[in-house]
Write an enzyme that holds these catalytic residues in place. Sequence first.
Site, PDB file in Angstrom:
ATOM      1  N   SER A 137      15.154   0.661  -7.889  1.00  0.00           N
ATOM      2  CA  SER A 137      14.547   0.360  -6.904  1.00  0.00           C
ATOM      3  C   SER A 137      15.344  -1.388  -7.137  1.00  0.00           C
ATOM      4  O   SER A 137      13.831  -1.644  -8.216  1.00  0.00           O
ATOM      5  CB  SER A 137      13.848   0.848  -6.462  1.00  0.00           C
ATOM      6  OG  SER A 137      13.403   0.156  -6.033  1.00  0.00           O
ATOM      7  N   LYS A 163      18.940   0.632  -4.445  1.00  0.00           N
ATOM      8  CA  LYS A 163      17.676   0.740  -3.122  1.00  0.00           C
ATOM      9  C   LYS A 163      17.433  -0.969  -3.120  1.00  0.00           C
ATOM     10  O   LYS A 163      17.194  -1.641  -4.416  1.00  0.00           O
ATOM     11  CB  LYS A 163      16.612   1.145  -3.893  1.00  0.00           C
ATOM     12  CG  LYS A 163      15.595   0.824  -2.328  1.00  0.00           C
ATOM     13  CD  LYS A 163      15.057   2.054  -2.808  1.00  0.00           C
ATOM     14  CE  LYS A 163      13.477   2.032  -3.189  1.00  0.00           C
ATOM     15  NZ  LYS A 163      12.201   2.976  -3.017  1.00  0.00           N
ATOM     16  N   LYS A 165      14.298  -3.883  -1.841  1.00  0.00           N
ATOM     17  CA  LYS A 165      13.518  -3.745  -1.300  1.00  0.00           C
ATOM     18  C   LYS A 165      13.685  -4.902   0.083  1.00  0.00           C
ATOM     19  O   LYS A 165      14.208  -5.799   0.065  1.00  0.00           O
ATOM     20  CB  LYS A 165      11.960  -4.338  -2.084  1.00  0.00           C
ATOM     21  CG  LYS A 165      12.047  -3.406  -2.495  1.00  0.00           C
ATOM     22  CD  LYS A 165      10.869  -2.618  -1.929  1.00  0.00           C
ATOM     23  CE  LYS A 165      10.374  -0.852  -3.059  1.00  0.00           C
ATOM     24  NZ  LYS A 165       9.647  -0.304  -2.833  1.00  0.00           N
ATOM     25  N   ASP A 190      14.534  -0.395   1.804  1.00  0.00           N
ATOM     26  CA  ASP A 190      12.935   0.047   1.282  1.00  0.00           C
ATOM     27  C   ASP A 190      12.572  -1.210   1.824  1.00  0.00           C
ATOM     28  O   ASP A 190      12.073  -1.430   1.245  1.00  0.00           O
ATOM     29  CB  ASP A 190      12.590   0.554  -0.184  1.00  0.00           C
ATOM     30  CG  ASP A 190      11.530   1.184   0.180  1.00  0.00           C
ATOM     31  OD1 ASP A 190      10.798   1.133   1.489  1.00  0.00           O
ATOM     32  OD2 ASP A 190      11.075   1.719  -0.833  1.00  0.00           O
ATOM     33  N   GLU A 215      14.291   3.440   4.036  1.00  0.00           N
ATOM     34  CA  GLU A 215      13.458   3.802   3.905  1.00  0.00           C
ATOM     35  C   GLU A 215      12.011   2.700   4.654  1.00  0.00           C
ATOM     36  O   GLU A 215      12.039   1.969   4.728  1.00  0.00           O
ATOM     37  CB  GLU A 215      13.481   4.172   2.419  1.00  0.00           C
ATOM     38  CG  GLU A 215      12.186   4.790   1.373  1.00  0.00           C
ATOM     39  CD  GLU A 215      12.472   4.335   0.768  1.00  0.00           C
ATOM     40  OE1 GLU A 215      12.699   4.319  -0.564  1.00  0.00           O
ATOM     41  OE2 GLU A 215      10.916   4.870  -0.694  1.00  0.00           O
ATOM     42  N   ASP A 240       8.524   7.813   3.342  1.00  0.00           N
ATOM     43  CA  ASP A 240       7.996   8.020   1.999  1.00  0.00           C
ATOM     44  C   ASP A 240       6.554   7.778   2.632  1.00  0.00           C
ATOM     45  O   ASP A 240       5.832   8.643   2.544  1.00  0.00           O
ATOM     46  CB  ASP A 240       8.019   6.403   0.949  1.00  0.00           C
ATOM     47  CG  ASP A 240       7.894   5.528   0.443  1.00  0.00           C
ATOM     48  OD1 ASP A 240       7.084   6.564  -0.066  1.00  0.00           O
ATOM     49  OD2 ASP A 240       7.766   5.071  -0.927  1.00  0.00           O
ATOM     50  N   LYS A 264       7.016  11.499  -3.458  1.00  0.00           N
ATOM     51  CA  LYS A 264       6.362  11.533  -4.374  1.00  0.00           C
ATOM     52  C   LYS A 264       5.008  12.016  -5.101  1.00  0.00           C
ATOM     53  O   LYS A 264       4.689  12.679  -4.036  1.00  0.00           O
ATOM     54  CB  LYS A 264       5.608   9.854  -4.641  1.00  0.00           C
ATOM     55  CG  LYS A 264       7.131   8.499  -4.498  1.00  0.00           C
ATOM     56  CD  LYS A 264       6.588   7.653  -3.909  1.00  0.00           C
ATOM     57  CE  LYS A 264       7.780   6.524  -3.921  1.00  0.00           C
ATOM     58  NZ  LYS A 264       6.789   5.180  -3.290  1.00  0.00           N
ATOM     59  N   GLY A 292       9.761   6.896  -6.352  1.00  0.00           N
ATOM     60  CA  GLY A 292       9.179   6.908  -8.601  1.00  0.00           C
ATOM     61  C   GLY A 292       8.450   5.188  -7.625  1.00  0.00           C
ATOM     62  O   GLY A 292       7.785   4.913  -6.977  1.00  0.00           O
TER      63      GLY A 292
HETATM   64  O1  OSB Z   1       8.428   2.202  -1.741  1.00  0.00           O
HETATM   65  O2  OSB Z   1       9.524   3.508  -3.111  1.00  0.00           O
HETATM   66  C1  OSB Z   1       8.214   2.193  -3.660  1.00  0.00           C
HETATM   67  C2  OSB Z   1       7.062   1.052  -6.560  1.00  0.00           C
HETATM   68  C3  OSB Z   1       5.812   0.297  -6.260  1.00  0.00           C
HETATM   69  C4  OSB Z   1       5.080   1.042  -4.424  1.00  0.00           C
HETATM   70  C5  OSB Z   1       6.251   1.810  -3.640  1.00  0.00           C
HETATM   71  C6  OSB Z   1       6.936   2.195  -3.830  1.00  0.00           C
HETATM   72  C7  OSB Z   1       8.214   2.087  -5.230  1.00  0.00           C
HETATM   73  C8  OSB Z   1       9.553   1.465  -5.896  1.00  0.00           C
HETATM   74  C9  OSB Z   1       9.791   1.664  -7.012  1.00  0.00           C
HETATM   75  O3  OSB Z   1      10.302   1.531  -4.903  1.00  0.00           O
HETATM   76  C10 OSB Z   1      10.738   2.996  -7.262  1.00  0.00           C
HETATM   77  C11 OSB Z   1      11.159   3.235  -9.080  1.00  0.00           C
HETATM   78  O4  OSB Z   1       9.489   4.046  -9.797  1.00  0.00           O
HETATM   79  O5  OSB Z   1      11.573   2.778  -9.763  1.00  0.00           O
HETATM   80 MG    MG Z   2       8.778   3.391  -0.363  1.00  0.00          MG
END
Ligand code: OSB
Ligand code: MG
Length: 371
Positions: A137, A163, A165, A190, A215, A240, A264, A292
């Site tokens: 990510s 992935k 953001k 995401d 996402e 999520d 999660k 995660g």
């Molecule tokens: O939205 O998935 C999420 C990290 C902190 C808060 C929200 C998210 C995330 C990640 C981290 O995308 C993914 C990882 O732990 O590698």
């Molecule tokens: Mg997410």
Amino acid sequence: MKIERIELHHISMPLVHPFETSFGVETNRPAILVAVHGEGITGWGECVTGDRPDYSSETIVTAWHVLSEFLAPGLLGHPIEDPADIFSSPGYRMVRGHNMAKAALENAVWDWVARIRNVPLQMLLGGSKKRVDVGVSIGIQPTLDGLMERVAQFIAAGYGRIKVKIKPGWELTPLTEIRRAYPHIKLMADANSAFSLADLPLFQQMDDLNLLMIEQPLAHDDIIDHAALQAHLKTPICLDESIHIPGDARLAIHLEACRVINIKVARVGGFTNALAIHNLCAEAGIPVWCGGMLETGIGRAANLHLASLPNFKLPADISATDRYYHRDIAEPTFTLNTEDSTISVPQGAGIGVTVNTAQVATYRLRKEVIG
Ligand code: OSB
Ligand code: MG
């Protein structure tokens, strides 16, 4: 069996790279580590809430309060033969919400029970895969060149799913550029709730990029709007932030608000709810994957065990240790199996890692012992 003593450790760990989402930037990751002691065995759990109530309504301060005042004292001396026995303890019966606090303690109890029975946690959960498909990510980057460089590094390191953001103003261009450079890579976005239904034209353009999923594009508390958006897209929407309890998953599936769910364990309040959501999604033909929260080795090990269940059908947000931390607090650390973009599920008892308490002490801001 009884738990005699519970320790809470508030730590803060410097990240290898700052992590930017539509909420803001993090350079350090806080966590509350929960250790439950009893029968000569220690079980560990991790509370992944942040310092700010942005991703979820909980913070480190609220989780500490709920754990130390309610959940933990109510568990001391309560008879436990099976992890589900914690739900009849006084603390769990009393507390509504506060899923991340609950998950940390519940997961410590699962680890404790699995260690007492001397089996890997995945056996208690019903998982059997020995390797879990994973991806990486990537946070929002200051420049497009910087992003392309990060993507190239992770693909070179062996990650088979990327992935990124996104937020308003940082969506179509980065996604289009990555797709142009890597026509076949598994790619997803995401949004962490940064958009609204008024952005439908933008999502329709994304729909041509062959994304694995989008996402949480819309509000964290609006499943109906997600259903409206999904009806216009061929790309699967993944929820999520919207899914906190099995009932949320049932509602989302019923309304066809998503075609994929990110589980999660912290967000849904622990392994018991995670298993319930996994099972109801399996029955509905909805694949899930393990999200995660930039976990330490404790939470990441737990995630690997969970992701070994059969309906975890898409790559997890569980990357190698060096993607997050220079020095983690548990051993062994995790490396990527580069030939198939997987991470192996640790096969020792419980979550299968040993916590380095001296290393925990170096990151610790506060400690409390209950019992
Ligand atoms: O939205 O998935 C999420 C990290 C902190 C808060 C929200 C998210 C995330 C990640 C981290 O995308 C993914 C990882 O732990 O590698
Ligand atoms: Mg997410």
